[in-house]
Design a protein around this motif. Structure first.
Motif, PDB file in Angstrom:
ATOM      1  N   HIS A  98      97.788 -42.146 -72.431  1.00 52.05           N
ATOM      2  CA  HIS A  98      98.184 -42.610 -73.785  1.00 52.05           C
ATOM      3  C   HIS A  98      97.047 -42.418 -74.768  1.00 52.05           C
ATOM      4  O   HIS A  98      97.266 -42.259 -75.956  1.00 52.05           O
ATOM      5  CB  HIS A  98      98.540 -44.101 -73.743  1.00 52.05           C
TER       6      HIS A  98
ATOM      7  N   GLN B 133      86.638 -52.588 -74.141  1.00 53.52           N
ATOM      8  CA  GLN B 133      86.806 -51.135 -74.112  1.00 53.52           C
ATOM      9  C   GLN B 133      86.980 -50.630 -75.539  1.00 53.52           C
ATOM     10  O   GLN B 133      87.267 -51.416 -76.441  1.00 53.52           O
ATOM     11  CB  GLN B 133      88.025 -50.717 -73.259  1.00 53.52           C
TER      12      GLN B 133
ATOM     13  N   HIS C  33      88.910 -47.130 -77.603  1.00 54.61           N
ATOM     14  CA  HIS C  33      89.814 -45.986 -77.435  1.00 54.61           C
ATOM     15  C   HIS C  33      90.185 -45.478 -78.823  1.00 54.61           C
ATOM     16  O   HIS C  33      89.795 -46.067 -79.828  1.00 54.61           O
ATOM     17  CB  HIS C  33      91.070 -46.399 -76.638  1.00 54.61           C
TER      18      HIS C  33
ATOM     19  N   HIS D 128      93.113 -43.231 -81.542  1.00 59.76           N
ATOM     20  CA  HIS D 128      94.443 -42.737 -81.901  1.00 59.76           C
ATOM     21  C   HIS D 128      94.220 -41.555 -82.826  1.00 59.76           C
ATOM     22  O   HIS D 128      93.329 -41.599 -83.683  1.00 59.76           O
ATOM     23  CB  HIS D 128      95.247 -43.845 -82.598  1.00 59.76           C
TER      24      HIS D 128
ATOM     25  N   GLU E 290      96.533 -45.257 -86.894  1.00 59.29           N
ATOM     26  CA  GLU E 290      97.645 -46.227 -86.715  1.00 59.29           C
ATOM     27  C   GLU E 290      97.862 -47.016 -88.007  1.00 59.29           C
ATOM     28  O   GLU E 290      98.987 -47.137 -88.480  1.00 59.29           O
ATOM     29  CB  GLU E 290      97.319 -47.185 -85.567  1.00 59.29           C
TER      30      GLU E 290
ATOM     31  N   HIS F 269      89.498 -47.954 -82.011  1.00 64.21           N
ATOM     32  CA  HIS F 269      89.712 -49.384 -81.764  1.00 64.21           C
ATOM     33  C   HIS F 269      88.693 -49.860 -80.737  1.00 64.21           C
ATOM     34  O   HIS F 269      88.649 -49.334 -79.621  1.00 64.21           O
ATOM     35  CB  HIS F 269      91.127 -49.643 -81.233  1.00 64.21           C
TER      36      HIS F 269
ATOM     37  N   MET G 230      94.413 -62.122 -73.626  1.00 66.57           N
ATOM     38  CA  MET G 230      95.365 -61.355 -74.454  1.00 66.57           C
ATOM     39  C   MET G 230      96.704 -62.056 -74.618  1.00 66.57           C
ATOM     40  O   MET G 230      97.500 -61.676 -75.470  1.00 66.57           O
ATOM     41  CB  MET G 230      95.555 -59.940 -73.919  1.00 66.57           C
TER      42      MET G 230
ATOM     43  N   THR H 211      99.117 -52.535 -80.124  1.00 64.47           N
ATOM     44  CA  THR H 211     100.058 -51.544 -80.676  1.00 64.47           C
ATOM     45  C   THR H 211     100.761 -50.770 -79.559  1.00 64.47           C
ATOM     46  O   THR H 211     101.404 -49.751 -79.799  1.00 64.47           O
ATOM     47  CB  THR H 211      99.333 -50.541 -81.606  1.00 64.47           C
TER      48      THR H 211
HETATM   49  N1  LIG Z   1      95.836 -50.192 -79.780  1.00 67.38           N
HETATM   50  S1  LIG Z   1      95.816 -51.086 -78.458  1.00 67.38           S
HETATM   51  O1  LIG Z   1      94.557 -51.758 -78.347  1.00 67.38           O
HETATM   52  O2  LIG Z   1      96.966 -51.958 -78.460  1.00 67.38           O
HETATM   53  C1  LIG Z   1      95.997 -50.013 -77.085  1.00 67.38           C
HETATM   54  C2  LIG Z   1      96.843 -48.912 -77.177  1.00 67.38           C
HETATM   55  F1  LIG Z   1      97.526 -48.651 -78.329  1.00 67.38           F
HETATM   56  C3  LIG Z   1      97.028 -48.075 -76.086  1.00 67.38           C
HETATM   57  F2  LIG Z   1      97.878 -47.029 -76.192  1.00 67.38           F
HETATM   58  C4  LIG Z   1      96.351 -48.290 -74.898  1.00 67.38           C
HETATM   59  S2  LIG Z   1      96.633 -47.280 -73.509  1.00 67.38           S
HETATM   60  C5  LIG Z   1      98.264 -47.778 -73.013  1.00 67.38           C
HETATM   61  C6  LIG Z   1      98.200 -49.004 -72.110  1.00 67.38           C
HETATM   62  C7  LIG Z   1      97.523 -48.627 -70.820  1.00 67.38           C
HETATM   63  C8  LIG Z   1      98.113 -47.637 -70.030  1.00 67.38           C
HETATM   64  C9  LIG Z   1      97.470 -47.280 -68.829  1.00 67.38           C
HETATM   65  C10 LIG Z   1      96.245 -47.879 -68.471  1.00 67.38           C
HETATM   66  C11 LIG Z   1      95.550 -47.454 -67.190  1.00 67.38           C
HETATM   67  O3  LIG Z   1      96.166 -46.711 -66.404  1.00 67.38           O
HETATM   68  O4  LIG Z   1      94.374 -47.842 -67.025  1.00 67.38           O
HETATM   69  C12 LIG Z   1      95.669 -48.850 -69.313  1.00 67.38           C
HETATM   70  C13 LIG Z   1      96.322 -49.231 -70.494  1.00 67.38           C
HETATM   71  C14 LIG Z   1      95.488 -49.381 -74.805  1.00 67.38           C
HETATM   72  F3  LIG Z   1      94.837 -49.580 -73.639  1.00 67.38           F
HETATM   73  C15 LIG Z   1      95.295 -50.251 -75.878  1.00 67.38           C
HETATM   74  N2  LIG Z   1      94.465 -51.350 -75.759  1.00 67.38           N
HETATM   75  C16 LIG Z   1      94.536 -52.198 -74.602  1.00 67.38           C
HETATM   76  C17 LIG Z   1      95.989 -52.676 -74.456  1.00 67.38           C
HETATM   77  C18 LIG Z   1      96.423 -52.843 -73.007  1.00 67.38           C
HETATM   78  C19 LIG Z   1      96.265 -54.225 -72.431  1.00 67.38           C
HETATM   79  C20 LIG Z   1      94.991 -54.956 -72.753  1.00 67.38           C
HETATM   80  C21 LIG Z   1      93.708 -54.197 -72.418  1.00 67.38           C
HETATM   81  C22 LIG Z   1      92.846 -53.775 -73.582  1.00 67.38           C
HETATM   82  C23 LIG Z   1      93.546 -53.334 -74.799  1.00 67.38           C
END
Ligand SMILES: NS(=O)(=O)c1c(F)c(F)c(SCCc2ccc(C(=O)O)cc2)c(F)c1NC1CCCCCCC1
Ligand SMILES: [Zn+2]
Length: 245
Positions: free
Chosen positions: A54, A78, A80, A82, A92, A105, A120, A186
């Motif tokens: 993603h 962490q 990441h 977009h 976003e 982010h 969370m 998101t």
């Molecule tokens: N913009 S955001 O912060 O909402 C966000 C995204 F938009 C995201 F798209 C993501 S990645 C999608 C969720 C995901 C999928 C797979 C794995 C894995 O295989 O390790 C991990 C996570 C993503 F990781 C995050 N942030 C994460 C949300 C997932 C649950 C809490 C962990 C930290 C924040």
């Protein structure tokens, strides 16, 4: 996956991202500049960079703390990104309808909780610092610290190790000016537990660096990973604060 049926938070009234309509923001001088500590990670410390299908995620050590700009102390988990595709922007959040090339982010959780999984699900449990990426004339040397490793995680599920560097260098040079609102993750589970900060100042990368983000990563091995942003969500009466006029 129908987001609202599988994850009912995704259909809630405090969802992210949003369009920041400048005429609707409210000046709040009590929102102070951030104090970051521990963000200068020594290079002998290795950080995991992962393509999770993603986005690309950089896991952060557990001693990065932020304070002041927020009502309580938060610990970084962490960061990441977009992004869009060649020629199409992929941030976003948007400002008066303008979408930027990309968005970083940096995800934190309140030090009231011992894990992000616990935090969370709680209101105010998460704090995400967001900033816009846009193409400038110069190469951004701090972004090179992890962009050079993208080819090693080009396929979903791949991860690699990146030597530590000054993580604060991935944020805008000036962090005094920002917008603040209450929203959500998101992505599913879309928990409405995020205290959002969107910096006014943008991050400048070279065109080549923006293209690296747009053209290198794939999901389930063949489909290019691009345009990984969620559409703007309704405000449902929420207000957006700005700590500057
Ligand atoms: N913009 S955001 O912060 O909402 C966000 C995204 F938009 C995201 F798209 C993501 S990645 C999608 C969720 C995901 C999928 C797979 C794995 C894995 O295989 O390790 C991990 C996570 C993503 F990781 C995050 N942030 C994460 C949300 C997932 C649950 C809490 C962990 C930290 C924040
Ligand atoms: Zn995100």
């Amino acid at each position: 996956m129908a987001w609202t049926s599988d994850f009912h938070s995704c259909g809630g009234a405090s969802q992210s991202p949003i369009n920041i309509q400048l005429s609707e923001t409210i000046f709040d001088p009590s929102l102070r500049p951030f104090l970051l500590s521990g963000f200068d990670v020594p290079e002998d410390e290795k950080l995991k960079l992962k393509n999770n299908g993603h986005t690309v995620v950089l896991d952060l050590p557990d001693n990065l703390l932020i304070h002041n700009g927020l009502p309580q102390e938060y610990r970084a988990a962490q960061l990441h990104f977009h992004w869009g595709s060649r020629g199409a922007p992929g941030s976003e959040h948007s400002v008066d309808g303008k979408r930027y090339s990309g968005e970083i982010h940096v995800v934190h959780y309140s030090t009231e909780y011992s894990t992000i999984q616990e935090a969370m699900t709680q209101p105010g449990g998460l704090a995400v610092l967001g900033a816009f990426l846009e193409a400038g004339s110069e190469e951004n040397p701090t972004y090179e610290h992890f962009l050079t490793y993208l080819p090693q995680v080009s396929n979903e599920g791949q991860d690699t190790e990146v030597p530590g560097f000054n993580i604060s260098g991935l944020l805008p040079g000036r962090m005094e000016r920002y917008y603040r609102y209450n929203g959500s993750l998101t992505t599913p589970p879309c928990f409405q537990s995020v205290n959002w900060t969107i910096f006014n100042d943008t991050i400048k990368l070279s065109e080549r660096q923006i293209s690296m983000l747009e053209d290198t990563l794939h999901r389930d091995d063949e489909e290019i990973l691009q345009l990984n942003f969620r559409n703007a969500q309704h405000m449902h009466g929420r207000i957006i604060l700005a700590n500057f006029r």
